[in-house]
Design a protein around this motif. Structure first.
Motif: not given
Lengths: 227, 227
Positions: B108-111, B113-125, B127-137
DNA sequence: TAGATTGTTAATCGATTAACAATC
DNA sequence: TAGATTGTTAATCGATTAACAATC
């Protein structure tokens, strides 16, 4: 002195790369079966579990030896042991990871390695700050110690998770230290001395291939080659 | 009514998978060349930079079209644009990552992707605890929102970085939501409906192949197949 | 023995490489 | 024009699949 025209080459018992790549998959399928209490399996069933054709499975296994029983199939445990042995799994290979960014740390913490016969035995990063944060019980060594640490811990497999700009230099240091097997996550084609095995995993490439097929599905076939 | 014996099949203009896999490498080599100010390149030079033979490079490119000039070579910028277009790079594909353990977060944090034409647009987990920690924006959504979020953000490529035990279930949810391209990091063979493209990256398998060759080097060839 | 399934051979398929005619 | 290099065809190589004799 003339060589016999039909002379068999002295040694040519190589197992194809394609086959070696599938062996771990067979092993995984066998482990699953064993866990469910299955003791015997046919090439047809095992092939299905591993996602290949039965003919291919049998052909692949034939490179290792003859471990099945005609009319019956394979004994799950026995075949698992034989594949493990062929893959050198008993050896618990020590591995070094160079470059402790997000990916490097994720790999260092990856529990799957231990289960597969590998052990993270050394970590390296050129950033002194990274050196102060161990991963699990493995300390991070500075790059300058690479040669000494690899020799001391008898490490012959290296994983490169540095940025692309540093990868070749790291590769040189690894081969210099006697490493002949490298798993490279950096997006560069590494130049190595002969006899060094490099495998590359490239995340963007994988996505590119998917995106390409996705595109082909979206637009009509007739446009595929038009400019 | 008899078909003409030499009739050309209506549409069969597929680009081989092996070729598609190499295209991103060519593109990377071209980008490097452009950065160094090189404007023109021959198939021989470009092939060397990409780690392939020139004949293979020309053959690969011939699937896309005819972008070189005989006796001269290829214009770096032009060829880069054509390959980018063939790979669908202009589209900036939105990608979803499911499973935010170490590897998921690293990706998710890998830069890159953006350079290669991909964009991390959604993250899922899950575990409710993981839900509270965003990655980047990008916020982490609960699994229950998967369908809605994918539809809303028009995501058609999914990356699975869950443990093996959850992978098939996640895969089902993704395909259910209309995803037809999946990059799977979990060590399982996924079962999917026809028309779904799955690529798997397996870190242990890569190491196994290296270890296997390492073993072959260590012991004499004459022992290779002996039991 | 009859039935089943392996191990292997032969046929097919696809991908890589070599070679060269086309052409800038 | 002469020299160079592409795009493509044909030859080679290797991998997958089908088929079946061997055999439990």
């Amino acid at each position: 002195m003339t060589a016999h025209p039909n002379a068999v080459p002295a040694f040519r018992r190589e197992i194809p790369d394609a086959t070696v790549t599938r062996l771990p998959e067979y092993l995984r399928a066998l482990t699953d079966l064993a866990e469910r209490g299955t003791t015997n399996v046919s090439s047809e069933e095992l092939a299905t579990a591993a996602g290949v054709r039965s003919a291919q499975l049998r052909k692949d296994l034939s490179h290792l030896g003859s471990y099945g029983v005609r009319g019956v199939g394979y004994e799950v445990d026995h075949l698992a042991v034989e594949i493990s042995r062929a893959l050198g799994l008993a050896q618990n290979w020590p591995v070094a990871i160079v470059g402790l960014g997000n990916l490097g740390r994720a790999l260092a913490a990856y529990s799957g390695f231990a289960a597969s016969g590998f052990r993270v035995a050394a970590l390296f990063d050129e950033d002194p700050q990274a050196n102060s944060t161990p991963v699990g019980d493995v300390l991070v060594s500075p790059m300058s110690d690479l040669g000494a640490v690899l020799a001391e811990r008898r490490i012959s497999i290296g994983v490169i998770t540095t940025p692309a700009s540093a990868a070749q230099q790291v590769c040189d240091a690894l081969t210099q230290a006697g490493v002949r097997s490298i798993l490279n996550f950096a997006p560069v084609v590494l130049v190595t001395p002969p006899g060094v095995n490099v495998r590359r995993v490239d995340l963007s490439t994988e996505l590119h291939v998917l995106a390409f097929r996705e595109m082909q599905n979206e637009r009509p076939a007739s446009l595929e080659v038009a400019q």
